[in-house]
Design a protein around this motif. Structure first.
Motif, PDB file in Angstrom:
ATOM      1  N   UNK A 510       0.830  -1.207   0.000  1.00 51.26           N
ATOM      2  CA  UNK A 510       0.000   0.000   0.000  1.00 51.26           C
ATOM      3  C   UNK A 510       0.870   1.264   0.000  1.00 51.26           C
ATOM      4  N   UNK A 511       1.951   1.229   0.769  1.00 52.30           N
ATOM      5  CA  UNK A 511       2.882   2.364   0.795  1.00 52.30           C
ATOM      6  C   UNK A 511       3.502   2.576  -0.576  1.00 52.30           C
ATOM      7  N   UNK A 512       3.915   1.486  -1.224  1.00 51.41           N
ATOM      8  CA  UNK A 512       4.546   1.579  -2.541  1.00 51.41           C
ATOM      9  C   UNK A 512       3.580   2.105  -3.597  1.00 51.41           C
ATOM     10  N   UNK A 513       2.316   1.725  -3.499  1.00 54.22           N
ATOM     11  CA  UNK A 513       1.317   2.246  -4.446  1.00 54.22           C
ATOM     12  C   UNK A 513       1.116   3.743  -4.224  1.00 54.22           C
ATOM     13  N   UNK A 514       0.983   4.151  -2.965  1.00 44.83           N
ATOM     14  CA  UNK A 514       0.744   5.563  -2.660  1.00 44.83           C
ATOM     15  C   UNK A 514       1.919   6.434  -3.075  1.00 44.83           C
ATOM     16  N   UNK A 515       3.133   5.944  -2.881  1.00 40.46           N
ATOM     17  CA  UNK A 515       4.307   6.773  -3.184  1.00 40.46           C
ATOM     18  C   UNK A 515       4.472   6.998  -4.680  1.00 40.46           C
ATOM     19  N   UNK A 516       3.851   6.178  -5.523  1.00 42.80           N
ATOM     20  CA  UNK A 516       3.868   6.429  -6.958  1.00 42.80           C
ATOM     21  C   UNK A 516       2.898   7.537  -7.361  1.00 42.80           C
ATOM     22  N   UNK A 517       1.990   7.880  -6.457  1.00 45.17           N
ATOM     23  CA  UNK A 517       0.982   8.893  -6.755  1.00 45.17           C
ATOM     24  C   UNK A 517       1.290  10.239  -6.128  1.00 45.17           C
ATOM     25  N   UNK A 518       2.197  10.263  -5.170  1.00 44.92           N
ATOM     26  CA  UNK A 518       2.548  11.510  -4.508  1.00 44.92           C
ATOM     27  C   UNK A 518       4.024  11.452  -4.122  1.00 44.92           C
ATOM     28  N   UNK A 519       4.572  12.553  -3.633  1.00 48.57           N
ATOM     29  CA  UNK A 519       5.992  12.601  -3.273  1.00 48.57           C
ATOM     30  C   UNK A 519       6.319  11.566  -2.212  1.00 48.57           C
ATOM     31  N   UNK A 520       7.537  10.992  -2.291  1.00 46.20           N
ATOM     32  CA  UNK A 520       7.895   9.890  -1.396  1.00 46.20           C
ATOM     33  C   UNK A 520       7.926  10.314   0.073  1.00 46.20           C
ATOM     34  N   UNK A 521       8.433  11.514   0.365  1.00 46.67           N
ATOM     35  CA  UNK A 521       8.463  11.991   1.750  1.00 46.67           C
ATOM     36  C   UNK A 521       7.076  12.123   2.359  1.00 46.67           C
ATOM     37  N   UNK A 555       9.786   0.996   1.322  1.00 45.49           N
ATOM     38  CA  UNK A 555       8.672   0.874   0.377  1.00 45.49           C
ATOM     39  C   UNK A 555       8.263   2.228  -0.192  1.00 45.49           C
ATOM     40  N   UNK A 556       8.459   3.300   0.575  1.00 46.51           N
ATOM     41  CA  UNK A 556       8.095   4.628   0.077  1.00 46.51           C
ATOM     42  C   UNK A 556       9.079   5.122  -0.988  1.00 46.51           C
ATOM     43  N   UNK A 557      10.141   4.367  -1.245  1.00 45.95           N
ATOM     44  CA  UNK A 557      11.076   4.722  -2.320  1.00 45.95           C
ATOM     45  C   UNK A 557      10.797   3.933  -3.600  1.00 45.95           C
ATOM     46  N   UNK A 558       9.767   3.087  -3.600  1.00 45.04           N
ATOM     47  CA  UNK A 558       9.477   2.244  -4.769  1.00 45.04           C
ATOM     48  C   UNK A 558       8.651   2.991  -5.822  1.00 45.04           C
ATOM     49  N   UNK A 559       8.919   4.272  -6.002  1.00 44.19           N
ATOM     50  CA  UNK A 559       8.158   5.085  -6.959  1.00 44.19           C
ATOM     51  C   UNK A 559       8.782   4.982  -8.344  1.00 44.19           C
ATOM     52  N   UNK A 560       8.700   3.807  -8.926  1.00 47.45           N
ATOM     53  CA  UNK A 560       9.374   3.535 -10.193  1.00 47.45           C
ATOM     54  C   UNK A 560       8.485   3.775 -11.415  1.00 47.45           C
ATOM     55  N   UNK A 561       7.168   3.881 -11.214  1.00 52.82           N
ATOM     56  CA  UNK A 561       6.239   3.728 -12.334  1.00 52.82           C
ATOM     57  C   UNK A 561       5.768   5.028 -12.971  1.00 52.82           C
ATOM     58  N   UNK A 588       7.079  -1.320 -13.583  1.00 48.77           N
ATOM     59  CA  UNK A 588       6.157  -2.366 -13.122  1.00 48.77           C
ATOM     60  C   UNK A 588       6.901  -3.622 -12.665  1.00 48.77           C
ATOM     61  N   UNK A 589       7.801  -4.196 -13.482  1.00 48.07           N
ATOM     62  CA  UNK A 589       8.528  -5.375 -12.977  1.00 48.07           C
ATOM     63  C   UNK A 589       9.409  -5.056 -11.768  1.00 48.07           C
ATOM     64  N   UNK A 590      10.009  -3.854 -11.737  1.00 44.42           N
ATOM     65  CA  UNK A 590      10.835  -3.491 -10.593  1.00 44.42           C
ATOM     66  C   UNK A 590      10.007  -3.295  -9.331  1.00 44.42           C
ATOM     67  N   UNK A 591       8.782  -2.794  -9.474  1.00 39.82           N
ATOM     68  CA  UNK A 591       7.871  -2.611  -8.342  1.00 39.82           C
ATOM     69  C   UNK A 591       7.631  -3.934  -7.621  1.00 39.82           C
ATOM     70  N   UNK A 596       9.110  -7.940  -3.222  1.00 39.48           N
ATOM     71  CA  UNK A 596       9.482  -9.317  -2.875  1.00 39.48           C
ATOM     72  C   UNK A 596      10.836  -9.349  -2.173  1.00 39.48           C
ATOM     73  N   UNK A 597      11.818  -8.605  -2.713  1.00 35.55           N
ATOM     74  CA  UNK A 597      13.147  -8.567  -2.099  1.00 35.55           C
ATOM     75  C   UNK A 597      13.075  -8.025  -0.673  1.00 35.55           C
ATOM     76  N   UNK A 598      12.304  -6.963  -0.464  1.00 39.20           N
ATOM     77  CA  UNK A 598      12.186  -6.370   0.874  1.00 39.20           C
ATOM     78  C   UNK A 598      11.565  -7.351   1.862  1.00 39.20           C
ATOM     79  N   UNK A 599      10.527  -8.061   1.430  1.00 39.36           N
ATOM     80  CA  UNK A 599       9.871  -9.021   2.322  1.00 39.36           C
ATOM     81  C   UNK A 599      10.795 -10.197   2.628  1.00 39.36           C
ATOM     82  N   UNK A 600      11.495 -10.684   1.616  1.00 36.00           N
ATOM     83  CA  UNK A 600      12.424 -11.795   1.839  1.00 36.00           C
ATOM     84  C   UNK A 600      13.575 -11.379   2.757  1.00 36.00           C
TER      85      UNK A 600
END
Length: 617
Positions: A510-521, A555-561, A588-591, A596-600
């Motif tokens: 959810x954090x990663x989705x939100x950070x793609x829509x607004x500034x990461x901070x 996760x708030x830095x995953x603003x790749x899209x 999209x693939x990096x997202x 997955x990498x963060x959770x692992x």
């Protein structure tokens, strides 16, 4: 003149779009006038009446007296236990580690004598089991025993005020998020709207709101922007970049992009990502322009490949160190304010830097997979870079001072917590103070003057993050974040995702989705208190709390899209070589890979390592 008219307005050039701005304003007032839900009243009761009820509960069970009849040192015991309970520190061992400074920090009035007597009583007269049982009973009272419908008089009025503050925080949150999504008002202006809303609705006073705008995190952001300005003025940025490419780069495009990732990603953990994007963008454009031939006068895929590699290298480097982005410092601040847990600079690096090492090969493979350039050899461009290096001459005095002061700052960031704990530093400096001290050192050594800072530092960013921090603190202190966290957990419970790694994975996504829509901070500021409250509810006083703080920041830095996700995305887009869909090709693939990498990494590395003396979740 025509060029000026046709130039697209930036965020700071725009005026308010009143048609769009009317939407967040209308939503703000709509939420405020709607009837207050019972859940808000219940949480308002916990926050407004709960502390007094818990203190009375503790004094009754421990001293068999009401809180109004006990001695001062006994009241200190109860208030310290109540504060520890709110922070999720339920064990006797955590209580005994508190000192008099801790009491002052959390506004627990206690003389040195009363504090010592309180600690001695708990140490000598209460067992670990009895202490834990009493704390669990107090927590049960606060969460389940207090009911809004059962209270009257002053307690009912306090609960109503608490519920109103929660509603204001939720309304303000909707207003802020919609403003960020639509960009209907310059973003620094939103930061000031936050303070105005809080004062006009009576949540804080005019004196309190002024103090809220400054913190160690704001000083750190300001200092970071200042030393980036010094780097650009002296030319250290270009010299370092060119020297690195001269020694590391080889002509094949695949290895050029790998060099981008190997160099930029670790640097992005210590230098602001937008500064790095601005530093490397001219290098990327120079490489592309000097690689074209008569046979191939244009190669859009090559240009896109290099531009996107620069942006993604900046983005994946952010979680590596606290200095990698304001989002990291924001989460560190929340964790300390809400639960009294402190993550040092070097400690953060040891937990989060492995994420960078795992993501570099993944990002490199994705970029080379998604783009297919016709030109594969950049040998002519590399020859041109070598000529540029030769023209720069030897290092001058200002460049040497700029690099030396930066090295001292990085050393201070790594060691300030450890040196304070060892007694080497008499006071805790904080990374913000060190950053500003470095900025002042640039002035004292003649590297810059104030005009350089005035013109080259984006002061709007400083105010933007100051407002974002106030926003997050308001969500926490009013109980709004707690109410949202409890609501989310209740929704996830039927799915079996209301605790442990499933909850963390949901929060990260959810954090990663939100950070793609607004500034990461601001995304970290908005989600952080909710994520930490969820962690405190399901796994209080465990390693889950610092792990949730670090994973939310990452996760708030995953603003790749999207272009608007991060400053590096916007900066490389300004090159003119990229289209919006190009970010999706790689993003999209990096997202999914990054989540997955963060959770692992959390499941295997962080859980295996633990966090200090905190029990595992």
């Amino acid at each position: 003149m025509a060029e000026a008219k046709n130039r697209k307005a930036t965020g700071y050039d725009k005026y308010v779009d009143w048609k769009m701005f009317s939407l967040p304003v209308a939503l703000l007032f709509l939420i405020l006038v709607l009837p207050t839900p019972y859940g808000m009243k219940d949480v308002g009761t916990e926050y407004a009446v709960g502390p007094k009820a818990v203190v009375s509960f503790i004094t009754q069970h421990m001293f068999e007296k009401d809180s109004s009849d006990v001695e001062q040192w006994q009241l200190v015991v109860a208030r310290m236990m109540e504060r520890n309970m709110r922070m999720g520190a339920l064990t006797r061992d955590r209580f005994l580690k508190r000192n008099h400074k801790w009491c002052k920090k959390y506004k627990i009035q206690a003389s040195e004598t009363n504090f010592n007597r309180a600690s001695q009583h708990v140490r000598q007269n209460i067992s670990d089991e009895a202490f834990l049982g009493l704390m669990k009973g107090a927590m049960e009272l606060r969460k389940e025993g207090l009911k809004y419908e059962d209270i009257t008089g002053k307690d009912r009025a306090a609960a109503d005020k608490g519920a109103w503050q929660i509603k204001v925080a939720i309304a303000m949150g909707a207003f802020v998020v919609l403003c960020f999504l639509t960009e209907c008002i310059p973003l620094p202006g939103v930061a000031f709207c936050i303070g105005l809303i809080l004062v006009f609705t009576g949540v804080v006073t005019r004196k309190e709101v002024a103090m809220l705008y400054w913190s160690d995190a704001c000083w750190f952001i300001m200092g970071s922007l200042m030393f980036a300005a010094a780097f650009v003025k002296t030319g250290v940025d270009k010299r370092v970049c060119l020297m690195m490419f001269k020694k590391l780069a080889v002509p094949n495009i695949r290895w050029i992009t790998l060099t981008f990732f190997v160099i930029i990603t670790p640097l992005a953990a210590f230098i602001s990502d937008h500064a790095l994007a601005a530093m490397f963008l001219p290098i990327g454009m120079l490489l592309y322009q000097n690689s074209l031939t008569r046979d191939i006068p244009e190669d859009p895929e090559l240009a896109k490949m290099m531009m996107i590699a620069i942006a993604m290298a900046c983005n994946i480097g952010g979680p590596g160190a606290p200095s990698g982005g304001a989002r990291n410092v924001i989460m560190m601040t929340y964790l300390t304010d809400m639960f009294g847990l402190d993550i040092g600079y070097f400690q953060w690096v040891t937990y989060c830097f492995p994420f960078l090492l795992l993501m570099i090969p993944i990002a490199w493979v994705v970029v080379n997979w998604r783009f297919r350039p016709r030109i594969t050899s950049l040998a002519p461009a590399m020859d041109n870079l070598r000529n540029e290096i030769n023209k720069m001459g030897n290092w001058n005095r200002q460049q040497k001072w700029a690099l030396l002061i930066f090295a001292v700052m990085v050393f201070g960031w790594f060691t300030e917590k450890e040196f304070y704990n060892l007694g080497i530093y008499p006071v805790r400096l904080g990374i913000g103070v060190i950053a500003v001290a470095g900025a002042v050192a640039y002035i004292l050594t003649g590297v810059v003057n104030w005009r350089d800072y005035q013109e080259k530092v984006d002061w709007g960013v400083v105010w933007l993050y100051a407002g974002a921090i106030i926003f997050g603190r308001t969500l926490d202190e009013t109980g709004a974040a707690y109410w949202l966290a409890r609501t989310v957990i209740d929704l996830l419970a039927p799915l079996g995702m209301d605790s442990g790694l499933p909850l963390m994975a949901t929060s990260n996504a959810l954090t990663a989705i939100l950070t793609n829509l607004m500034a990461d901070g601001p995304a970290a500021a908005a989600v952080g208190p909710i994520a930490l409250n969820m962690a405190g509810l399901v796994h209080p006083g465990t390693t889950y709390l610092p792990f949730m703080a670090m994973s939310t920041a990452a996760a708030s830095s995953f603003a790749y899209c999207l272009i608007i996700g991060t400053p590096p995305n916007a900066i490389v887009y300004a090159s003119g070589y990229l289209e919006p869909k190009d970010y999706l090709r790689v993003g999209v693939p990096m997202f999914f890979a990054a989540n997955i990498v963060l959770l692992m990494m959390t499941a295997f590395f962080w859980v295996w390592r633990g966090f200090g003396s905190l029990p595992a979740f």
